[in-house]
Design a protein around this motif. Structure first.
Motif, PDB file in Angstrom:
ATOM      1  N   UNK A 135      -0.938  -7.662   6.288  1.00  0.00           N
ATOM      2  CA  UNK A 135      -1.829  -6.687   6.916  1.00  0.00           C
ATOM      3  C   UNK A 135      -1.860  -6.853   8.430  1.00  0.00           C
ATOM      4  N   UNK A 136      -1.790  -8.097   8.900  1.00  0.00           N
ATOM      5  CA  UNK A 136      -1.705  -8.317  10.349  1.00  0.00           C
ATOM      6  C   UNK A 136      -0.405  -7.711  10.880  1.00  0.00           C
ATOM      7  N   UNK A 137       0.688  -7.884  10.137  1.00  0.00           N
ATOM      8  CA  UNK A 137       1.951  -7.272  10.534  1.00  0.00           C
ATOM      9  C   UNK A 137       1.861  -5.760  10.597  1.00  0.00           C
ATOM     10  N   UNK A 138       1.124  -5.149   9.667  1.00  0.00           N
ATOM     11  CA  UNK A 138       0.923  -3.696   9.697  1.00  0.00           C
ATOM     12  C   UNK A 138       0.174  -3.284  10.969  1.00  0.00           C
ATOM     13  N   UNK A 139      -0.836  -4.082  11.344  1.00  0.00           N
ATOM     14  CA  UNK A 139      -1.603  -3.780  12.561  1.00  0.00           C
ATOM     15  C   UNK A 139      -0.698  -3.837  13.793  1.00  0.00           C
TER      16      UNK A 139
END
Length: 450
Positions: free
Chosen positions: A335-339
């Motif tokens: 999810x951090x990578x998506x951000x």
């Protein structure tokens, strides 16, 4: 440039194209030039590359992972070395894959990974070539896991780095024969320097355990400079001494579980980087009864606040007994990578932006990237992690001082245009609320000149 240096540069830049910080090369040897002759601190290329990596994965894994009670289990359970090392008999590492670890890191937007080659218990994840019987070759795993890690990282374009303990609970020389222990420590590091190809950096931890001795840092760091001139040298100064530069060869100061402070001017002679290391719960090695995990929102906030001052975030995971990264950490990091992808990815401000002179209110801040700037707006809604902040400030005017003049602003996540007003040295950005179905935790506005 030597072949090894070319290989290292290729590995370091294997991730999507990095931007460039202003680099001032070190004075060539034999020219008579010295750092004292320079008008400003030297920014070595290795430090410039590291500062643009931005986000890395820390991995604490070893014998203690089988106990599932944190990396200091041997110490806090008062286990004698002979009894503790019986865990070697069941250490199989069947789930450990350097390439899979690197895939998880890359998916999260992490550009480097730092593995505990040996932790304080004295057990090594690599073949010590007879320096110690307490290594992975004397376990059922029977394979060099540092080699697996380094090769896997390179295959996925992630820069491999190695954590090296300087504290050892199992080696009697640590207390009884200091000179011999220092030789053992240097011989161990020399193996890591010479048998695994170019390494991105060496991350030392443990000097805080004995403040009454000479750690012989000139000799230790000198051998790294001889064998791995492009490798970073980092020495963790611990929670109480974050941001302290303990030796002129150090390339990055550390902030353990504490938001970093501005790092410009730490050394008059060289530009150093900064790195905050943080972990998902209250342990660094896996702790199966520790349920107090950080949320993806909290990690995003910490990453942003690190980049605010030009520091990196080294986010720790504790692989399970087999060596596999647990599902929660995998999902949270994704999810951090998506951000990161939503906010420009490889060419965006998280990697390439530099701390701006502009000052925001509270945790709001600005990063500069060429002619553009990016305003990071916090507290539009209350964070998902109630420990990080209190009540949200909500939508409305956000004031910045000493911001460069800009003609237009827009949210990066949906392109909505935003109103800008300038009066004297104050610029007001009118931050709108999230549209229904959206909450990016930290919202980023791109500011453009006319």
């Amino acid at each position: 440039m030597s072949l090894d240096r070319r290989r290292f540069l290729a590995a370091a830049l294997a991730a999507p194209a990095l931007g460039r910080w202003e680099i001032q090369e070190e004075p060539p040897a034999g020219t008579g030039a010295s750092r004292q002759d320079e008008k400003k601190p030297v920014l070595a290329p290795r430090v410039a590359r590291f500062r643009e990596m931005g986000f890395g994965m820390f991995l604490h894994w070893g014998l203690y992972s089988q106990l599932g009670a944190g990396e200091w289990a041997m110490h806090f359970r008062k286990m004698e070395p002979a009894g503790y090392m019986k865990l070697m008999g069941s250490f199989r590492a069947e789930g450990f894959s350097g390439r899979e670890i690197a895939r998880v890191a890359r998916r999260a937007g992490m550009r480097y990974a730092t593995l505990t080659s040996r932790h304080h218990d004295g057990f090594s994840l690599y073949d010590t070539r007879g320096l110690s019987p307490l290594d992975v070759t004397h376990t059922p795993a029977k394979r060099d896991l540092v080699a697996d890690f380094v090769e896997g990282c390179r295959a996925e374009g992630v820069v491999p780095m190695l954590y090296c303990t300087t504290l050892d609970w199992s080696d009697s020389r640590f207390e009884k024969d200091w000179k011999a222990y220092q030789r053992y420590l240097r011989d161990s590091v020399e193996l890591l320097c010479t048998r695994y190809g170019p390494i991105g950096g060496f991350w030392f931890d443990g000097n805080w355990s004995r403040k009454d001795v000479d750690w012989e840092l000139d000799a230790l760091y000198g051998l790294i400079r001889r064998h791995q001139p492009e490798a970073l040298i980092i020495n963790n100064t611990g929670i109480e001494a974050g941001g302290t530069l303990v030796h002129p060869e150090i390339d990055s100061v550390t902030f353990e579980r504490g938001r970093p402070e501005p790092i410009e001017g730490v050394s008059p002679d060289k530009v150093v980087a900064g790195e905050m290391c943080h972990t998902f719960n209250f342990h660094w090695g896996i702790a199966t009864r520790d349920f107090n995990y950080l949320s993806p929102a909290h990690v995003i906030e910490e990453l942003c606040q690190c980049r605010r001052v030009g520091a990196n975030l080294l986010m720790n995971v504790g692989p399970d007994a087999s060596g596999r990264i647990p599902d929660y950490e995998r999902a949270a990091l994704a999810r951090v990578g998506d951000w990161i992808a939503l906010h420009g990815g490889a060419e965006g401000p998280i990697y390439r932006g530099r701390p701006a002179a502009a000052r925001g209110e509270g945790d709001d801040f600005v990063l500069d990237l060429g002619e553009r700037s990016f305003a990071f707006i916090t507290g539009l809604t209350r964070t998902a992690d109630s420990r990080a902040h209190g009540e949200a400030r909500g939508a409305g005017p956000r004031v910045f001082r000493d911001l460069r003049p800009f003609a237009a602003a827009r949210w990066l996540d949906d392109g909505e245009a935003l109103k800008l007003e300038r009066e004297g040295g104050r610029t007001t950005l009118h931050a709108t609320a999230y549209p229904y179905g959206t909450n990016t935790v930290v919202r980023v506005a791109e500011l453009r000149p006319a």
